[in-house]
Design an enzyme around this catalytic site. Sequence first.
Site, short mmCIF file in Angstrom:
data_model
loop_
_atom_site.label_atom_id
_atom_site.label_comp_id
_atom_site.label_asym_id
_atom_site.label_seq_id
_atom_site.Cartn_x
_atom_site.Cartn_y
_atom_site.Cartn_z
N HIS A 1 13.48 -22.38 42.61
CA HIS A 1 14.07 -23.13 41.49
C HIS A 1 13.34 -24.47 41.46
O HIS A 1 12.91 -24.98 42.51
CB HIS A 1 15.54 -23.48 41.72
CG HIS A 1 16.48 -22.34 41.93
ND1 HIS A 1 16.65 -21.72 43.13
CD2 HIS A 1 17.35 -21.75 41.08
CE1 HIS A 1 17.58 -20.78 43.02
NE2 HIS A 1 18.02 -20.78 41.78
N ASP B 1 14.55 -26.87 44.06
CA ASP B 1 14.25 -26.61 45.48
C ASP B 1 12.99 -27.32 45.92
O ASP B 1 12.82 -27.62 47.11
CB ASP B 1 13.98 -25.11 45.75
CG ASP B 1 15.05 -24.21 45.20
OD1 ASP B 1 16.21 -24.65 45.15
OD2 ASP B 1 14.71 -23.07 44.82
C1 XLS Z 1 23.20 -17.05 43.13
C2 XLS Z 1 21.98 -16.43 42.65
C3 XLS Z 1 20.74 -17.30 42.64
C4 XLS Z 1 19.68 -16.69 41.79
C5 XLS Z 1 18.64 -17.64 41.32
O1 XLS Z 1 24.19 -16.38 43.44
O2 XLS Z 1 21.76 -15.26 43.39
O3 XLS Z 1 20.30 -17.52 43.95
O4 XLS Z 1 19.07 -15.62 42.44
O5 XLS Z 1 19.15 -18.67 40.57
#
Ligand code: XLS
Length: 431
Positions: free
Chosen positions: A97, A100
């Site tokens: 993301h 991150d």
């Molecule tokens: C959260 C989601 C997130 C997505 C990406 O539950 O799994 O990690 O994979 O935003």
Amino acid sequence: MTDFFKDQQPLRFDPQGTDLCFRHYNPDEILMGKRMEDHLRFAVAYWHSFAWPGGDPFGSQTFDRPWFGETMDLARLKADVAFEMFEILNVPFFCWHDADIRPEGSTFAESRRNFEEIIDYLQGKMESSKTRLLWGTANMFSHRRFMSGAATNPDPEIFAWSAATVKLCLDATQKLGGQNYVLWGGREGYETLLNTDLKRERQQAGRFLQMVVDYKHKIGFEGAILVEPKPQEPSKHQYDYDVATVYGFLKEFGLENEVKMNIEQGHAILAGHSFEHELALASSLGILGSIDMNRNDYQSGWDTDQFPNNVPEVALAYYEVLKAGGFTTGGTNFDAKLRRQSLDPVDLIAAHAGAMDICARGLKAAASMLDDGSLETMREERYAGWNSPAAVKMLSGDLESAAARIEDESLDPQPRSGRQEILENIVNRFV
Ligand code: XLS
Ligand code: NI
Ligand code: NI
């Protein structure tokens, strides 16, 4: 080199090994004519491994990582450690993301500059690494500005902010050669219907996704746009509830040929499905894109995002993936995090290595089940009646002619066994 992983060498494949190594994951092993690495297409999730501080609803940070903090130098250190781990694990992909990888700025423009600088830094790291970008995505759920949603926010300025964020992330994903772009709508839902205009919010979400798809075509992004379903958490109700719900949504907005699914094990469970159900359904609808591999604690009822450790479950998941023809742009992203007591750097390596072995065992079992063929033969036998000319004709006829068959042909259909236990016994020969 940082000294985070000390002198940890890349893990080797050693079926008899008792130390930290791969006992089942052998990237070069050929299964069904394809290398294991090219089947599984593993990815490390930046957020869980490098950005998550180890908090839970009752306690905050437990991890003490040298890169924690909101500066560009620390963001670069985090990237250095991440690429060292990719090399130790020999993973072909990673995912991020925006939030991150870069420090949040005090304005959008500052966050954007931070982000673009880190994207250039990652691009530099990728030049001397085998690890590619499986997908990028935007975090539009952590910052308080998104507390009432992103595209579905009652405030149109947040819609604009979300558009700016996704545009930036999609541009960066394209720049790094990302193979997919993911949208997970963590807060695209509601806390209470009492303050929610459901119809309007769904329209906003549909329009937003159309804009993303149009922009993808405009810039010539060749990867797939993937929506990741989840029924709830953090919102009480999330609009992208499960594969079936998202498919209806895509049809409503004319996007069923433009968007595929990123399906997560834990989200399937939260929705009251099995992982293989979600995969089989997506495959039958032609929208199976990629998977987020993890597992939930079956008692807690939360999305606990643990590393997978159940071979029979994983085998049934890869069975569906293989039957669908395998991944094209997709892969196996470990959307999984350590337990918050697992403080040591080696825990990060062991978690991924163990999960990669579990997936390798699941994949091998799935390939053997397909190769053996009994399951598919028995499934075909169950529907064999539909190959008869009368049955084929009936499906293209009308209700009256189907009804007339019963008395005209004196039909007296007899129930037949579904043979579930026999089928389960067959599966158990392989897992
Ligand atoms: C959260 C989601 C997130 C997505 C990406 O539950 O799994 O990690 O994979 O935003
Ligand atoms: Ni999740
Ligand atoms: Ni996920």
